[in-house]
Design a protein around this motif. Sequence first.
Motif, PDB file in Angstrom:
ATOM      1  N   LEU A 102      -6.560  -9.205   3.541  1.00 46.30           N
ATOM      2  CA  LEU A 102      -6.630  -8.402   2.327  1.00 46.30           C
ATOM      3  C   LEU A 102      -5.461  -8.711   1.407  1.00 46.30           C
ATOM      4  O   LEU A 102      -4.411  -9.182   1.849  1.00 46.30           O
ATOM      5  N   LEU A 146      -2.624  -3.983  -1.118  1.00 43.50           N
ATOM      6  CA  LEU A 146      -3.313  -2.943  -0.353  1.00 43.50           C
ATOM      7  C   LEU A 146      -2.511  -2.523   0.877  1.00 43.50           C
ATOM      8  O   LEU A 146      -2.696  -1.428   1.396  1.00 43.50           O
ATOM      9  N   ALA A 184      -4.414   1.284  -0.911  1.00 39.64           N
ATOM     10  CA  ALA A 184      -5.636   1.120  -0.127  1.00 39.64           C
ATOM     11  C   ALA A 184      -6.490   2.384  -0.205  1.00 39.64           C
ATOM     12  O   ALA A 184      -7.723   2.300  -0.323  1.00 39.64           O
TER      13      ALA A 184
END
Length: 128
Positions: A2, A6, A18
Amino acid sequence: LLPSFLGKVNDKGLPNNALLALSVIAILIGSVFSFTELAGLISAGTLIAFIIVSLGVYALRPREGKDIQEPGFKMPFYPVLPALAALGSGFIFYELDNQAKIYAFGWFALGLVIYAVYGAKHSKLSQN
């Protein structure tokens, strides 16, 4: 895999970026699908995950004492209980309505495509 923003946490240890991103995604998905459709999709996803975890015990158990010195848990009634859990979950999944199964497999396929496209480009293994 990711994006790094995040994974950032605030001073209380909460991943606010997130949480915000997932909240926006949940609101968008919730505004498109009905509650019944979402309930079926969540049930299907949970059952699929439970089947995979139950079957994963068969891969982990032979590794105990080798590369897994101290297992985090013991599965009682091994090898019968993981099979019963997977079969029971599979039966409940089979009994779900077809729309839930189609949505679940659609989300699974979409996840594979995103993982293949995004993951191949951002994987630390591919950067070596």
